[in-house]
Design an enzyme around this catalytic site. Structure first.
Site, PDB file in Angstrom:
ATOM      1  N   TYR A  83       0.839  -1.202   0.000  1.00  0.00           N
ATOM      2  CA  TYR A  83       0.000   0.000   0.000  1.00  0.00           C
ATOM      3  C   TYR A  83       0.876   1.256   0.000  1.00  0.00           C
ATOM      4  CZ  TYR A  83      -3.378   3.462   1.766  1.00  0.00           C
ATOM      5  OH  TYR A  83      -4.171   4.569   1.940  1.00  0.00           O
TER       6      TYR A  83
ATOM      7  N   LYS B 235       0.922   4.280  -2.941  1.00  0.00           N
ATOM      8  CA  LYS B 235       0.696   5.692  -2.656  1.00  0.00           C
ATOM      9  C   LYS B 235       1.893   6.545  -3.065  1.00  0.00           C
ATOM     10  CE  LYS B 235      -3.503   5.399  -1.230  1.00  0.00           C
ATOM     11  NZ  LYS B 235      -4.602   6.045  -1.976  1.00  0.00           N
TER      12      LYS B 235
END
Length: 283
Positions: free
Chosen positions: A189, A193
């Site tokens: 994750y 990002k």
């Protein structure tokens, strides 16, 4: 042929503007003309709760017609009903941004109801795995990168001709402060990002000649259902110690910035990754 009607979810006709709604919009046109986003159309993904919902509400409050979407039809129904009940101009459709047919339906819905698109705000994101980067399976990598990174680019590519027809546009991607200060338990994750920061810079360069601006909201810890990483009751107090501003963020802390980035006041701002975290994540 745009395969709009073959894929419409149950209840989609309920999002067609009613005569009463159109009448309300007409009688309030003079007031709306004073709003900074009047006569503009915004598509907001992942916008039935949390940061996305609050952004959708703010854009509508500032005069835009907003097309709401998320993966579950019941959530779309509830969000649309809530905002229409506040007198705001919104429509909605179910859309899993990782699915091509759903992205097509979202674009078709915006064009059918509004005739064009001025703004795209991509808040939809997933994190199906809590663990290390190297502990992430190929399936986890594919899902995270597909939804968090690839989908915003593909959706924008579908909307781009319609934004060009407007003569200008604004795109806001949504990253995370985890791009700057990675959280050890959110390996893949974090990477997705971070990739959005680069996507913002690259798209800004490519689209600037078309007068389409691309910026990125980078939230810190914002109190939403998605951000609940642990049930530790001391987490919030621990996080406050990390912040310059002694509180945890709220979705409303993000919404005003997005409205500004879509407005004429930000007409000379593009390629920026703007942190909303109560402190600098670089420290």
């Amino acid at each position: 042929e745009i395969p709009m009607f073959r894929h419409q979810p149950r209840g989609w006709k309920s999002f067609l503007p009613t005569a009463a709604l159109l009448s309300k919009r007409s009688t309030s046109s003079a007031a709306n003309s004073r709003l900074k986003l009047a006569n503009k159309v915004a598509v907001v993904t992942g916008s039935t709760n949390g940061i996305g919902f609050t952004i959708a509400r703010r854009l509508a409050q500032d005069g835009a017609h907003v097309v709401i979407s998320s993966r579950k039809q019941q959530n779309v129904d509830q969000a649309v009903n809530t905002l229409q009940g506040e007198g705001l101009s919104v429509t909605g459709t179910m859309c899993h941004v990782g699915k091509a047919e759903d992205r097509e339906r979202l674009v078709s819905t915006a064009l059918e109801h509004c005739g064009g698109v001025d703004f795209l705000v991509c808040t939809a994101g997933v994190n199906p795995f809590v663990g290390s980067t190297l502990g992430s399976s190929e399936q986890v990598w594919d899902k995270i990168l597909s939804v968090n990174v690839k989908a915003p680019a593909l959706l924008l590519s579908q909307l781009l001709p319609h934004m060009e027809n407007r003569g200008q546009g604004s795109v806001v991607l949504v990253s995370s402060a985890a791009a700057y200060v990675p959280y050890a338990r959110l390996g893949a994750y974090n990477v997705s990002k971070t990739a959005l920061l680069g996507l913002t810079k690259t798209l800004a360069v490519e689209l600037a000649p078309k007068n389409i601006r691309v910026n990125c909201l980078v939230p810190g810890f914002i109190k939403t259902d998605f951000s609940q990483l642990t049930e530790d009751p001391d987490l919030e107090e621990y996080l406050k110690k990390l912040f310059g501003i002694q509180r945890v963020g709220k979705p409303e802390d993000c919404a005003g910035l997005v409205s500004f980035l879509c407005s004429p006041d930000a007409s000379y701002i593009t390629g920026e990754n703007i942190v909303v975290a109560g402190c600098s994540p670089h420290l």
